[in-house]
Scaffold this motif. Structure first.
Motif, PDB file in Angstrom:
ATOM      1  N   ALA D 294       0.837  -1.206   0.000  1.00 29.43           N
ATOM      2  CA  ALA D 294       0.000   0.000   0.000  1.00 29.43           C
ATOM      3  C   ALA D 294       0.870   1.253   0.000  1.00 29.43           C
ATOM      4  O   ALA D 294       0.596   2.232  -0.716  1.00 29.43           O
ATOM      5  N   SER D 295       1.917   1.223   0.776  1.00 26.11           N
ATOM      6  CA  SER D 295       2.817   2.377   0.852  1.00 26.11           C
ATOM      7  C   SER D 295       3.456   2.654  -0.502  1.00 26.11           C
ATOM      8  O   SER D 295       3.490   3.801  -0.974  1.00 26.11           O
ATOM      9  N   LEU D 296       3.931   1.608  -1.151  1.00 25.44           N
ATOM     10  CA  LEU D 296       4.579   1.790  -2.454  1.00 25.44           C
ATOM     11  C   LEU D 296       3.587   2.329  -3.476  1.00 25.44           C
ATOM     12  O   LEU D 296       3.904   3.210  -4.277  1.00 25.44           O
ATOM     13  N   ARG D 297       2.368   1.789  -3.450  1.00 26.68           N
ATOM     14  CA  ARG D 297       1.351   2.275  -4.393  1.00 26.68           C
ATOM     15  C   ARG D 297       1.063   3.751  -4.153  1.00 26.68           C
ATOM     16  O   ARG D 297       0.910   4.533  -5.106  1.00 26.68           O
ATOM     17  N   SER D 298       1.003   4.120  -2.886  1.00 27.87           N
ATOM     18  CA  SER D 298       0.661   5.518  -2.575  1.00 27.87           C
ATOM     19  C   SER D 298       1.749   6.475  -3.057  1.00 27.87           C
ATOM     20  O   SER D 298       1.507   7.661  -3.252  1.00 27.87           O
ATOM     21  N   GLN D 299       2.944   5.939  -3.254  1.00 31.61           N
ATOM     22  CA  GLN D 299       4.039   6.770  -3.762  1.00 31.61           C
ATOM     23  C   GLN D 299       4.092   6.795  -5.289  1.00 31.61           C
ATOM     24  O   GLN D 299       5.024   7.330  -5.876  1.00 31.61           O
ATOM     25  N   GLY D 300       3.080   6.179  -5.905  1.00 30.32           N
ATOM     26  CA  GLY D 300       2.991   6.290  -7.360  1.00 30.32           C
ATOM     27  C   GLY D 300       3.640   5.168  -8.143  1.00 30.32           C
ATOM     28  O   GLY D 300       3.708   5.233  -9.373  1.00 30.32           O
ATOM     29  N   PHE D 301       4.091   4.134  -7.441  1.00 29.84           N
ATOM     30  CA  PHE D 301       4.687   3.019  -8.168  1.00 29.84           C
ATOM     31  C   PHE D 301       3.599   2.109  -8.723  1.00 29.84           C
ATOM     32  O   PHE D 301       2.658   1.765  -8.024  1.00 29.84           O
ATOM     33  N   GLU D 302       3.746   1.769  -9.995  1.00 32.64           N
ATOM     34  CA  GLU D 302       2.817   0.840 -10.654  1.00 32.64           C
ATOM     35  C   GLU D 302       3.504  -0.513 -10.748  1.00 32.64           C
ATOM     36  O   GLU D 302       4.590  -0.619 -11.346  1.00 32.64           O
ATOM     37  N   PHE D 303       2.883  -1.539 -10.202  1.00 33.52           N
ATOM     38  CA  PHE D 303       3.485  -2.882 -10.243  1.00 33.52           C
ATOM     39  C   PHE D 303       2.377  -3.902 -10.006  1.00 33.52           C
ATOM     40  O   PHE D 303       1.253  -3.537  -9.663  1.00 33.52           O
ATOM     41  N   TYR D 304       2.693  -5.156 -10.206  1.00 37.99           N
ATOM     42  CA  TYR D 304       1.701  -6.210  -9.999  1.00 37.99           C
ATOM     43  C   TYR D 304       1.864  -6.859  -8.646  1.00 37.99           C
ATOM     44  O   TYR D 304       2.997  -7.113  -8.202  1.00 37.99           O
ATOM     45  N   ASP D 305       0.727  -7.160  -7.997  1.00 34.56           N
ATOM     46  CA  ASP D 305       0.768  -8.080  -6.867  1.00 34.56           C
ATOM     47  C   ASP D 305       1.247  -9.430  -7.400  1.00 34.56           C
ATOM     48  O   ASP D 305       1.099  -9.732  -8.586  1.00 34.56           O
ATOM     49  N   TRP D 306       1.761 -10.238  -6.554  1.00 36.07           N
ATOM     50  CA  TRP D 306       2.281 -11.531  -6.984  1.00 36.07           C
ATOM     51  C   TRP D 306       1.791 -12.622  -6.038  1.00 36.07           C
ATOM     52  O   TRP D 306       1.349 -12.336  -4.947  1.00 36.07           O
ATOM     53  N   GLY D 307       1.848 -13.845  -6.520  1.00 35.04           N
ATOM     54  CA  GLY D 307       1.501 -14.978  -5.662  1.00 35.04           C
ATOM     55  C   GLY D 307       0.012 -15.039  -5.388  1.00 35.04           C
ATOM     56  O   GLY D 307      -0.792 -14.334  -6.000  1.00 35.04           O
ATOM     57  N   ALA D 308      -0.350 -15.919  -4.465  1.00 37.52           N
ATOM     58  CA  ALA D 308      -1.753 -16.115  -4.114  1.00 37.52           C
ATOM     59  C   ALA D 308      -2.298 -14.850  -3.456  1.00 37.52           C
ATOM     60  O   ALA D 308      -1.541 -14.005  -2.980  1.00 37.52           O
ATOM     61  N   GLU D 309      -3.624 -14.754  -3.449  1.00 39.20           N
ATOM     62  CA  GLU D 309      -4.265 -13.596  -2.830  1.00 39.20           C
ATOM     63  C   GLU D 309      -3.782 -13.451  -1.391  1.00 39.20           C
ATOM     64  O   GLU D 309      -3.714 -14.428  -0.650  1.00 39.20           O
ATOM     65  N   GLY D 310      -3.430 -12.241  -1.022  1.00 46.47           N
ATOM     66  CA  GLY D 310      -3.025 -11.990   0.355  1.00 46.47           C
ATOM     67  C   GLY D 310      -1.594 -12.398   0.674  1.00 46.47           C
ATOM     68  O   GLY D 310      -1.193 -12.420   1.839  1.00 46.47           O
ATOM     69  N   SER D 311      -0.818 -12.702  -0.350  1.00 48.77           N
ATOM     70  CA  SER D 311       0.559 -13.156  -0.090  1.00 48.77           C
ATOM     71  C   SER D 311       1.466 -12.015   0.349  1.00 48.77           C
ATOM     72  O   SER D 311       2.527 -12.252   0.927  1.00 48.77           O
ATOM     73  N   GLY D 312       1.061 -10.784   0.043  1.00 47.47           N
ATOM     74  CA  GLY D 312       1.925  -9.650   0.376  1.00 47.47           C
ATOM     75  C   GLY D 312       3.151  -9.541  -0.516  1.00 47.47           C
ATOM     76  O   GLY D 312       4.114  -8.843  -0.184  1.00 47.47           O
ATOM     77  N   GLU D 313       3.094 -10.217  -1.659  1.00 45.67           N
ATOM     78  CA  GLU D 313       4.232 -10.212  -2.567  1.00 45.67           C
ATOM     79  C   GLU D 313       3.987  -9.301  -3.771  1.00 45.67           C
ATOM     80  O   GLU D 313       2.836  -9.020  -4.124  1.00 45.67           O
TER      81      GLU D 313
END
Lengths: 343, 343, 343, 343
Positions: D294-313
């Motif tokens: 969430a922190s990285l997204r709020s700083q404007g970084f665009e990227f994909y979540d990875w792994g299973a749902e809720g993996s935090g990756e």
């Protein structure tokens, strides 16, 4: 003289089935299923399941399974199934062929059974997008490839989970008779929540007779074209239908299966600590080790090695007309294996 | 009581075939063709053709044709065949399905027969490039869908033309027995130059027994996988093999076919000026007109209308056990049609 | 220095299209069509046709046609089309591949055009049953492969006939611009009654840009999966969309096509009695004979022979940026051919 | 203003590639690859690999992979590959489609890499018979889907194992440039033992340019038909070839990849203990947890979540022209995450 426990497809056909063939071999009849035997067979299926169904007769279990799946799943779709399923390991890619390239997504599970939990985990691990195959169906076997049986409650839980994710449910019932006989329930209960059933007779007393049973009649719309196109519409269909009439008549199918199941149960008990799986149908899985396997072979028992190379495991399948003395002999042989500590 | 001339697949199975089934129904046997009956059947085919062959048994003519073509032709390939061919008009696209989408390129020709000239013209009209499907095979029917028969000379001319253009030759022999009996030659001569033969028994006295015969054994390399994958490998193969053993034994197949052919010839003569095609096998094509067709139907004859709607044409097929009195009745009825000026 | 009349795909791309590519090459954008260019292109198509549509961009005409047909027709289905259609002669079986083996049923017709009469005759000659492929669609080309154009009235008649027999209508619009420019009507009128249009830009000024336009949005449900699965979903879709934006902007597409059409008309007039077909778009078909063909080649004209070997026929295609002097030269050369008696 | 680390396909094309397009847009050229640009590109590939090769240009990585596999594997075949492979997870079943239904058999492996041991285990666990799909190929990704790279030694070990079991070796080189740049070896060493390489340019500076490179020229025999039939033969091929010429010219491809790799390495170091995989190419996999994401997204970084749902990756991909300041910003943001204990 070998004692055959290799597969229930090594057994002959039941005399009632042979008699029905002879009876059907009189006079002329329209081809391709437009005959009196096929019409009667279709009615018989409705009675067996206590509801209207649409039924299509074919000659092999592989065609029944793959054609059924092709009706449920688009070419860009996928089917969740157990990693030990017959459609995965023993059909040379027939599901992929008949569906136009849909994928089987493999799940683990004790006793070759799927659970709602395993299904949910696999769904969660495979989020869908335009880039992925699209899950559309679940396929289970009743009885399973490890000789276990789904209870009606287990079926209902699975089908509820499947349905809530937009997945249809297919059942491979190559040994459906053994499952129903084992559960002691109705055929409808043994296929609770199923959309399409591949119902087999070949292994349990027929020569070559399988049926694809659609419980949702609307789903069957294009099946007849797929069957014809795959070369599975018999011109002299009455001979397939006649096998089914004899098989379902008077409960023959359940009598034959119950006899095989009872034999299998005895063998499973004799296997004692060598036994690997619950014996709920007509198959017994054991781990006699290499020496035990050699010993059993030397006594004339015919059976398949099981598992990975060198696993020391073996599979025994009991047929509808397995001789009592073969069963007795196998029980004795298993009990006599040094590794076996019968309870 | 109808008199059946609809199709030879409306007839029952020959008593010799039924007896062979009963004989095969004893004891246990390995599945999937690894049994004594299948081994013997394979040897029998070699004797019939006077050379080593590779043979694969299946249950329907459509599967035999389509699986054979799939072995000869890649998905981007094409097959030249007559526009009336069974593979074109009566298999719901099975050749396209089994080949992975190869195309049938349709040729005209009298009596549903291909000629080297027609083949050469079609090749010339379809120059190939990377943008076109790639011609790889020719498929012909023996006997044809219009009841005519290729002579050995015609076959050799066709196969020479095909070979010189890199095309393999497939023969749909659903009525191969009728062709051989009609020609009075050997089975090898009746399939001269052919690479793969779909050899049928079902229409001429079996229940469900077809064979794919590879004269070039190397061509057969992947057939077994395609058969299994399409659901056409029977687990209890002995019952298909047993039909073949009875069928080929002692010339039964040729006796049955010769009888049907002789009946057909008589009917063709009775048809006189109504007759549309040479009667060289067990089919008769006539144009009695709408009134004639209605008259024949009212007398209890069962047969198919033929040609485009309103053509006034009809097809009669004689089966291996067609009753003499049915044939007599049909001859009389045809002679009595007002439009018929018998020579 | 050759003068190119081989195909409109030998021409370069229009400067406006190149400029649009450069403009699109700035900064980052989401992949797979989830970008601003693609969104704007989709809106532009709606404006062009005066109604909501669903549009999918691809890179080749073959993929547009075959994927469109795969969405309309099941594997056991068939498509009626002209025997000269691009989908028949120039796509190496792509329709069969993408549909999973559906069949093209070929019809004759002057000017490579289908008529309701030809369609009705073919339907009557191919009565359907479970044994036959199931007709599901009609495919026509606008402009046709012989450079002719369907009028809106002709389209309406065809689509009415198709619809009354349960057939969907696909249009191969590889040269749709030339057709619209020729008719002087709206794009909607030039595709009246069509369910799915393969709309091409590549031949008329783009590098590689085609679009599949669904007028019935519900029909498009599974297209995105088929496109991805066939490898036709571009990751950097903006570059395809940008071509379309330039192409449709300010009527560029119609201006380019009108220019090519006008040139073609002049050439057709110069061809005089050598001309084989009406020149209604940007293609001219002539029969200069072997000597005439040799003479034209010796003067540096690049073009394709046409028809069967030795037919003495040739095809000339005019591109969007064909040099005036090349057209003048070709007109003069055609007029000068001895066989040409210009009216 | 977002900082894009979603995928290297979100980046624009390199100026050299754009210039090459403009250069290619002059005058007329034969279509379908029969042009000077394509001929030169083919020679360039031979230079790059230091041996004769057969090369086919296409527009997407999915088509390159699936068409390559279709050339290696029959419809009843199977391909061993990693369970994270792009062909498994991101191509909507394209391999199954193009092969006519072959199966992907999934293997585990650290870093998304296959090992000889994993391969041998899977072969042992799947003994073949006529009832099973027939293993024919292995497919690996270089660089892998987890940003790791096979060393030449690892490749040789894998290909030796594959070959000894009759398996061909395919390499998905969508990020082959990043792998070669990372290894600092020759392109030939980075594809040691490979039979067919899908060589990508799109992600690393092209618009849409991929190549299928056959090191065994005989294997390529039917590729051109499969490419055309799947709609992947571009009519104006020069625009694809021109991209390749610019890409391979003067080492541009390796310069661009090396730059992205160096950036990625820096980011991997900054990720410290959050890093999940070795950073050997241009991808970084981290586990910042839900709060970190969430922190990285709020700083404007665009990227994909990875792994299973809720993996935090999360997955970050560096493009060829990634701005230095974006990389600096990402490094700083990762270092600042509370969970990160940078070494």
């Amino acid at each position: 003289m070998p004692r055959w426990f290799k597969s229930d497809n090594t057994a002959p056909a039941a005399p009632e089935v042979m008699a029905a063939l002879a009876e059907a071999n009189r006079g002329y009849a329209r081809g391709y299923g437009d005959d009196a035997w096929t019409a009667r067979a279709e009615q018989r299926f409705a009675q067996v399941f206590g509801r209207e169904v649409r039924v299509f007769l074919v000659g092999t279990g592989t065609s029944a399974n793959a054609l059924a799946l092709a009706t449920l799943v688009p070419p860009y779709g996928s089917v969740f199934c157990h990693e030990q399923a017959h459609i995965v390991r023993d059909e040379c890619g027939a599901p992929e062929f008949m569906t136009g390239g849909a994928r089987l997504q493999l799940l683990p599970g004790a006793g070759a059974k799927l659970t709602p939990e395993a299904l949910l985990r696999c769904i969660a691990d495979n989020p869908t997008a335009v880039h992925t195959v699209q899950p559309r169906a679940v396929s289970i076997s009743q009885a399973t490839e490890l000789g276990t049986v789904y209870t009606p409650d287990e079926l209902r839980a699975l089908s509820t989970t499947a349905r809530s994710h937009g997945l249809l449910l297919h059942m491979d019932g190559a040994r459906f008779a053994n499952a129903v006989a084992s559960l002691g329930c109705t055929p409808a209960e043994a296929s609770a929540g199923v959309d399409v059933l591949s119902f087999g007779a070949t292994k349990n007393g027929a020569l070559a007779a399988e049926a694809v049973v659609f419980f949702d009649r609307d789903r069957a719309a294009d099946f007849e074209f797929r069957r014809k196109r795959a070369g599975h519409l018999f011109s002299k269909m009455r001979y397939v239908a006649a096998q089914w009439l004899a098989y379902l008549d008077d409960g023959l199918w359940l009598r034959l299966a119950a006899r095989a199941n009872a034999h299998a149960r005895r063998i499973g008990e004799a296997a004692g600590t060598l036994r690997l799986e619950q014996v709920e149908a007509n198959e017994i899985f054991v781990r006699p080790g290499a020496a035990g396997i050699a010993s059993l072979r030397s006594q004339g028992f015919e059976f398949y090695d099981w598992g990975a190379e060198g696993s020391g495991e073996a599979r025994f399948v009991v047929s509808w007309d397995q001789a009592d003395e073969d069963v007795d002999a196998l029980c004795a042989a298993l009990r006599a294996l040094p590794a076996n500590a019968t309870a």
